[in-house]
Write a protein that holds these residues in place. Structure first.
Motif, PDB file in Angstrom:
ATOM      1  N   MET A  45       0.833  -1.201   0.000  1.00 21.22           N
ATOM      2  CA  MET A  45       0.000   0.000   0.000  1.00 21.22           C
ATOM      3  C   MET A  45       0.870   1.256   0.000  1.00 21.22           C
ATOM      4  SD  MET A  45      -3.266  -0.548  -0.127  1.00 21.22           S
ATOM      5  CE  MET A  45      -3.898   0.967   0.563  1.00 21.22           C
ATOM      6  N   MET A  46       1.884   1.269   0.834  1.00 17.27           N
ATOM      7  CA  MET A  46       2.749   2.450   0.905  1.00 17.27           C
ATOM      8  C   MET A  46       3.518   2.655  -0.397  1.00 17.27           C
ATOM      9  SD  MET A  46       4.218   2.453   4.845  1.00 17.27           S
ATOM     10  CE  MET A  46       4.857   0.790   4.763  1.00 17.27           C
ATOM     11  N   ARG A  51       4.245   5.697  -5.448  1.00 16.72           N
ATOM     12  CA  ARG A  51       4.396   5.664  -6.901  1.00 16.72           C
ATOM     13  C   ARG A  51       3.264   6.403  -7.599  1.00 16.72           C
ATOM     14  NH1 ARG A  51       5.512  -0.305  -8.953  1.00 16.72           N
ATOM     15  NH2 ARG A  51       5.619   0.866 -10.917  1.00 16.72           N
ATOM     16  N   SER A  52       2.048   6.276  -7.082  1.00 14.92           N
ATOM     17  CA  SER A  52       0.918   6.973  -7.708  1.00 14.92           C
ATOM     18  C   SER A  52       1.080   8.481  -7.593  1.00 14.92           C
ATOM     19  CB  SER A  52      -0.398   6.526  -7.060  1.00 14.92           C
ATOM     20  OG  SER A  52      -0.459   6.955  -5.706  1.00 14.92           O
ATOM     21  N   ARG A  53       1.599   8.947  -6.471  1.00 11.75           N
ATOM     22  CA  ARG A  53       1.798  10.392  -6.304  1.00 11.75           C
ATOM     23  C   ARG A  53       2.925  10.895  -7.217  1.00 11.75           C
ATOM     24  NH1 ARG A  53      -2.381   9.668  -4.463  1.00 11.75           N
ATOM     25  NH2 ARG A  53      -3.341  10.542  -2.580  1.00 11.75           N
ATOM     26  N   GLY A  56       1.430  10.875 -10.741  1.00 15.60           N
ATOM     27  CA  GLY A  56       0.416  11.915 -10.884  1.00 15.60           C
ATOM     28  C   GLY A  56      -1.012  11.417 -10.914  1.00 15.60           C
ATOM     29  N   PHE A  57      -1.329  10.300 -10.253  1.00 18.61           N
ATOM     30  CA  PHE A  57      -2.719   9.864 -10.168  1.00 18.61           C
ATOM     31  C   PHE A  57      -2.945   9.231  -8.796  1.00 18.61           C
ATOM     32  CE2 PHE A  57      -0.353   6.347 -11.997  1.00 18.61           C
ATOM     33  CZ  PHE A  57      -0.739   5.276 -11.204  1.00 18.61           C
ATOM     34  N   THR A  58      -4.207   9.018  -8.440  1.00 24.81           N
ATOM     35  CA  THR A  58      -4.551   8.447  -7.147  1.00 24.81           C
ATOM     36  C   THR A  58      -4.729   6.944  -7.266  1.00 24.81           C
ATOM     37  OG1 THR A  58      -6.929   8.721  -7.512  1.00 24.81           O
ATOM     38  CG2 THR A  58      -5.727  10.587  -6.526  1.00 24.81           C
TER      39      THR A  58
END
Length: 384
Positions: A45-46, A51-53, A56-58
């Motif tokens: 999860m972390m 990586r999503s941040r 550039g996406f959630t």
């Protein structure tokens, strides 16, 4: 200060707040959910959140996209690079075989596929170097093309200056490894294919002149007569030295002047027939002989050492020059690339790329007219 006293995940905890509304509105649902996760799930999860941040996406947008566009797709298996590459199995270098690992991973699959020993060890050398450079605990799905490019550029874990042909060969081995990972559902794409293709300037094949061929034949006849059949079959039939050492008298048909190489005796594992030329049979008829030859590797190396001195070669023996000579003189003489490639055990493309050197037809005619002194054109092969 306002105190909230309760139990979270079976453990008593106290939390303090500045105001009463904050204490009354405190919801421990998220905290309980997080604490109920395993350490591996929390790490995933972390990692996914970070990586999503960065991209550039959630996480929610990623799940929504997969629910729509990835419906029915199989999830990739997790596998570390060390486990994926695996092992060739027990090594004869160690006396205690009980503590040696069993064949596993990609290398183990090559053992089960009965890949040649030399091919296995070369492949293992490449992949183990890559494993030590990237890290054995690294997940295969996270390896990026840029890391592979850097590995090739710096010369692997030992920082060697690899030649262009070496880089190209290592990338081919690595590409085969990632293709195997795709079949095992470990990675979705082959990262090696994202790299630019390396342009390799193939070196001119090294061959012996007609005079040099006569010199080494006469030298072998006088000082190393036991390996003369190996030399004749290598030079006039194009049979690889490793293949010649596996031949026995049952492989020869002297009525048809043919040599039959069974699949297990060839490098490509394919059965083939090779025609013995007249001068090849003439050199075979010089003395009684029988194949296989005991301790042929050391006897052949002793002959090559004397041949280098006789020809005035100070460095290494020209790579595969006897076989290259057969392909070059044979193509110039017959003008039949398919026949020469078939008897040599490779394709026409390989013949023109790696084995053939431009030879004039008069020189080719002289090559196929090399006969031993004292033996005429009418002869009979004498085998012990």
């Amino acid at each position: 200060r306002w105190l909230v006293d309760g139990r979270v995940n079976g453990t008593r905890q106290r939390m303090f707040f500045d105001t009463k509304p904050q204490a009354e509105q405190q919801d421990t649902t998220c905290q309980n959910w997080w604490l109920n996760l395993s350490n591996g799930d929390r790490a995933d999860m972390m990692d996914a959140f970070e990586r999503s941040r960065d991209i550039g996406f959630t996480l929610r947008s990623a799940v929504d996209h997969f629910a729509i566009g990835g419906r029915g797709r199989q999830f990739l298996e997790k596998m570390t690079l060390g486990n994926a590459i695996g092992s060739l199995g027990p090594s004869l270098r160690f006396k205690d075989q009980s503590k040696q690992p069993e064949p596993s991973g990609f290398l183990g699959a090559k053992v089960l596929a009965e890949m040649s020993k030399s091919g296995r060890y070369t492949l293992a050398c490449t992949l183990l170097n890559f494993r030590d450079y990237i890290g054995a605990d690294r997940q295969c799905a996270t390896i990026a093309p840029d890391e592979i490019q850097q590995w090739v550029t710096v010369g692997g874990v030992k920082r060697k200056k690899w030649k262009t042909v070496t880089k190209n060969y290592y990338l081919k081995n690595l590409s085969n490894f990632f293709n195997w990972l795709i079949r095992k559902k470990v990675v979705a794409e082959n990262p090696v294919l994202c790299l630019d293709r390396i342009n390799v300037d193939h070196a001119e094949p090294e061959i012996l002149s007609v005079d040099e061929c006569e010199t080494v034949l006469n030298l072998c006849r006088s000082k190393h007569p036991e390996v003369l059949p190996l030399l004749a079959l290598n030079l006039f039939c194009g049979i690889r030295p490793s293949e010649v050492r596996r031949l026995g008298m049952a492989n020869f048909d002297f009525d048809l002047n043919e040599v039959e190489l069974k699949g297990k005796q060839t490098k490509t594992r394919r059965r083939r027939f090779v025609t013995m030329s007249d001068n090849c049979i003439a050199w075979l008829s010089v003395r009684k002989w029988r194949l296989p030859i005991a301790d042929s590797v050391h006897k052949w190396e002793a002959f090559l050492r004397d041949a280098k001195v006789e020809l005035g070669i100070s460095g290494r023996w020209p790579h595969d020059c006897l076989r290259h000579s057969y392909c070059s003189y044979g193509l110039a003489h017959t003008q039949n690339a398919a026949k020469i490639a078939l008897e040599a055990g490779h394709t026409e493309q390989i013949l023109f790329t790696h084995y053939r050197k431009l030879v004039k037809k008069p020189e080719a005619e002289k090559f196929w007219a090399i006969y031993p002194e004292g033996v005429g054109t009418q002869f009979q092969v004498v085998a012990a």
